[in-house]
Write an enzyme that holds these catalytic residues in place. Structure first.
Site, PDB file in Angstrom:
ATOM      1  N   LYS A   1      -9.245   7.196 -18.623  1.00 21.69           N
ATOM      2  CA  LYS A   1      -9.750   7.870 -19.974  1.00 21.69           C
ATOM      3  C   LYS A   1      -8.472   7.635 -21.255  1.00 21.69           C
ATOM      4  O   LYS A   1      -7.960   6.603 -21.257  1.00 21.69           O
ATOM      5  CB  LYS A   1     -10.048   9.389 -19.982  1.00 21.69           C
ATOM      6  CG  LYS A   1     -11.058   9.621 -18.861  1.00 21.69           C
ATOM      7  CD  LYS A   1     -12.551   9.086 -18.991  1.00 21.69           C
ATOM      8  CE  LYS A   1     -13.255   9.044 -17.496  1.00 21.69           C
ATOM      9  NZ  LYS A   1     -13.252  10.193 -17.084  1.00 21.69           N
TER      10      LYS A   1
ATOM     11  N   TYR B   1     -16.262  18.401 -14.341  1.00 23.29           N
ATOM     12  CA  TYR B   1     -16.888  17.069 -14.346  1.00 23.29           C
ATOM     13  C   TYR B   1     -18.053  17.106 -13.355  1.00 23.29           C
ATOM     14  O   TYR B   1     -17.504  17.377 -11.964  1.00 23.29           O
ATOM     15  CB  TYR B   1     -15.695  16.201 -14.057  1.00 23.29           C
ATOM     16  CG  TYR B   1     -16.039  14.698 -14.057  1.00 23.29           C
ATOM     17  CD1 TYR B   1     -16.617  14.086 -15.076  1.00 23.29           C
ATOM     18  CD2 TYR B   1     -15.951  14.349 -12.883  1.00 23.29           C
ATOM     19  CE1 TYR B   1     -17.048  12.767 -15.161  1.00 23.29           C
ATOM     20  CE2 TYR B   1     -16.162  12.798 -12.556  1.00 23.29           C
ATOM     21  CZ  TYR B   1     -16.766  12.142 -13.697  1.00 23.29           C
ATOM     22  OH  TYR B   1     -17.018  10.932 -13.518  1.00 23.29           O
TER      23      TYR B   1
ATOM     24  N   ASP C   1      -7.577  19.638 -13.733  1.00 21.86           N
ATOM     25  CA  ASP C   1      -7.709  18.366 -14.160  1.00 21.86           C
ATOM     26  C   ASP C   1      -7.434  18.539 -15.448  1.00 21.86           C
ATOM     27  O   ASP C   1      -8.231  18.949 -16.334  1.00 21.86           O
ATOM     28  CB  ASP C   1      -9.431  18.424 -13.862  1.00 21.86           C
ATOM     29  CG  ASP C   1      -9.811  16.721 -14.131  1.00 21.86           C
ATOM     30  OD1 ASP C   1      -9.136  15.976 -14.924  1.00 21.86           O
ATOM     31  OD2 ASP C   1     -10.749  16.260 -13.662  1.00 21.86           O
TER      32      ASP C   1
ATOM     33  N   ARG D   1       0.971  -1.157  -0.022  1.00 23.80           N
ATOM     34  CA  ARG D   1       0.115  -0.011  -0.145  1.00 23.80           C
ATOM     35  C   ARG D   1       0.841   0.976  -0.121  1.00 23.80           C
ATOM     36  O   ARG D   1       0.488   2.321  -0.718  1.00 23.80           O
ATOM     37  CB  ARG D   1      -0.928   0.080   1.356  1.00 23.80           C
ATOM     38  CG  ARG D   1      -1.536   1.198   1.493  1.00 23.80           C
ATOM     39  CD  ARG D   1      -2.800   1.440   2.297  1.00 23.80           C
ATOM     40  NE  ARG D   1      -2.877   0.547   3.411  1.00 23.80           N
ATOM     41  CZ  ARG D   1      -2.017   0.559   4.507  1.00 23.80           C
ATOM     42  NH1 ARG D   1      -1.479   1.631   4.945  1.00 23.80           N
ATOM     43  NH2 ARG D   1      -2.301  -0.384   5.641  1.00 23.80           N
TER      44      ARG D   1
HETATM   45  C1  LIG Z   1     -13.750  10.615 -15.674  1.00 23.68           C
HETATM   46  C2  LIG Z   1     -13.502  11.976 -15.056  1.00 23.68           C
HETATM   47  C3  LIG Z   1     -13.040  11.981 -13.737  1.00 23.68           C
HETATM   48  C4  LIG Z   1     -13.111  10.938 -12.787  1.00 23.68           C
HETATM   49  O1  LIG Z   1     -12.302   9.814 -13.031  1.00 23.68           O
HETATM   50  P1  LIG Z   1     -12.660   8.257 -12.451  1.00 23.68           P
HETATM   51  O2  LIG Z   1     -11.485   7.687 -13.034  1.00 23.68           O
HETATM   52  O3  LIG Z   1     -13.969   7.730 -13.291  1.00 23.68           O
HETATM   53  O4  LIG Z   1     -12.896   8.291 -11.042  1.00 23.68           O
HETATM   54  C5  LIG Z   1     -12.616  13.277 -13.344  1.00 23.68           C
HETATM   55  N1  LIG Z   1     -12.325  14.306 -14.191  1.00 23.68           N
HETATM   56  C6  LIG Z   1     -12.505  14.123 -15.734  1.00 23.68           C
HETATM   57  C7  LIG Z   1     -12.610  15.361 -16.402  1.00 23.68           C
HETATM   58  C8  LIG Z   1     -13.090  12.846 -15.983  1.00 23.68           C
HETATM   59  O5  LIG Z   1     -13.717  12.900 -17.210  1.00 23.68           O
END
Ligand SMILES: *Cc1c(COP(=O)(O)O)cnc(C)c1O
Length: 390
Positions: A202, A99, A177, A47
């Site tokens: 993504k 988001y 982000d 961890r």
């Molecule tokens: C999908 C997404 C998230 C969240 O990520 P997860 O891996 O689904 O927890 C945060 N910010 C953006 C811009 C996203 O597209």
């Protein structure tokens, strides 16, 4: 070395003991010690740190042009680690276009700890500056934003944040982000951000087969603080997932180019179709703040959003039913083309009034271009749109 070279080699050189060219999936929860306080190879308990995660963290940090990365079980787990930097009575300043899951985390999870959220009137550096208060400890931004691809001048925002001091005499942290552009097309640390966050689910993973998240920072103290939280809270990325993400990273630059190329083609097509009311794509020269693409990005992600003309929910559903190639699903950034309905899916956590205010209407559709042939993608969209006009 250049980005494409680093994507293949950073953090992933052959194993010095076995010569294995690929990073081993270290399926161990713990590591043998040589005595009290004596770690054999720097690892103690998986961890806290382990070889699979360390390689991935090295790769992601390098590709973002940052010193340190930390990987988490999801993008949301990474966001949570950042929010743990806050204390009661602190305030987050953010923009309206973020988001939906981040919005939910701010409002439904952290507000009960006395953390408040102030939304800037507009997605501009000036509006963000106006929203800063003596309680502001975090400024949370997204550019291009999800799902309307709003662009924000990150360097200018960073300048305003840098020159501001809150009641603790500290400058707020600027978070970007960076999920949409991926490290291939935008590196916010170089533009003055303090923290970069990713949903690795993504583009970094790129194959819709893993959930993951990452944070990248330069500051040593900030890194130590976030690393402490990563170990203490424990929402870490598992070794198999680290391997999949690392495999995804190797082809990231190639994939991003194709996603981008497809997005330009599809956006252009949509703009010319009579059933389409509006297309959101930063590559258009008349898109608001289009100049920022050249100023702060190396390319555009494969995302195009659009509104169906006079489209109510049954009409949008008919459009979905007419598609044979695009898959209706949450998420984006995979090799296969997906589409989603933000109002009922990614942004369902926002109240209706809030959605309307920022333009997430019922007729809005977000496309995530895969790496298929653009001709086939266009053909699929054309067929489904033509059925609507009939
Ligand atoms: C999908 C997404 C998230 C969240 O990520 P997860 O891996 O689904 O927890 C945060 N910010 C953006 C811009 C996203 O597209």
């Amino acid at each position: 070395m250049k980005f494409a070279t680093l994507a293949v080699h950073a953090g992933q050189r052959p194993d010095p003991h076995t010569g294995a060219v690929n990073i081993a999936v270290s399926l161990t929860s713990t590591f043998q010690m040589d005595g009290i306080g004596k770690l054999r190879n720097g690892f103690e308990y998986a961890r806290s740190d382990n070889p699979s995660r360390r390689s991935l963290e090295t790769s992601i940090a390098t590709l973002e042009g940052g010193k340190h990365a930390l990987c988490f079980a999801s993008g949301q787990a990474a966001s949570t680690a950042i929010l743990d930097l806050l204390e009661p009575n602190d305030e987050i300043v953010t923009t309206a276009n973020i988001y939906g899951g981040t919005y939910r985390l701010f409002h439904k999870v952290y507000q009960k700890y006395g953390i408040t959220v102030r939304v800037a009137d507009k997605t501009t550096p000036e509006s963000i500056q106006t929203a800063l208060s003596d309680k502001t400890t975090l400024v949370w931004t997204e550019s291009p934003s999800n799902p309307l691809l709003t662009l924000l001048d990150l360097a200018e925002t960073a300048q305003y944040v840098k020159n501001f001091k809150n009641r603790k005499g500290e400058k707020p942290f600027l978070v970007v982000d960076n999920t949409f552009p991926s490290p291939a097309f935008q590196n916010p640390l170089a533009l003055g951000a303090d923290i970069v966050s990713h949903s690795c689910t993504k583009y970094i993973g790129g194959h819709s087969d893993v959930i993951g998240g990452a944070i990248v920072v330069n500051d040593e103290t900030l890194w130590q603080q976030l690393k402490f939280y990563q170990n203490a809270a424990g929402a870490v990325q598992g070794p198999m997932d680290c391997y999949l993400l690392q495999r995804g990273l190797r082809t990231l630059p190639l994939r991003m180019k194709k996603h981008e190329e497809n997005a330009y083609r599809v956006a252009e097509f949509l703009r010319g179709h009579s059933c389409v009311e509006e297309v959101f794509f930063p590559g258009f020269e008349d898109f608001p703040n289009h100049h920022l693409v050249a100023k702060q990005m190396k390319g555009l992600p494969g995302i195009v959003s659009f509104k169906i003309r006079n489209g109510n929910l049954p009409c949008v559903n008919r459009f979905f039913e007419g598609l044979k190639l695009f898959i209706l699903a949450e998420s984006l950034g995979g090799v296969e083309s997906l589409l989603c309905h933000p109002a009922s899916m990614t942004h369902a956590a926002l109240p209706e009034s809030e959605r309307q205010k920022i333009g997430i209407t019922d007729n809005l559709i977000r496309l995530s271009m895969g790496i298929e042939d653009a001709d086939d993608l266009i053909e699929d969209l054309r067929n489904a749109l033509n059925q609507l006009s009939e």
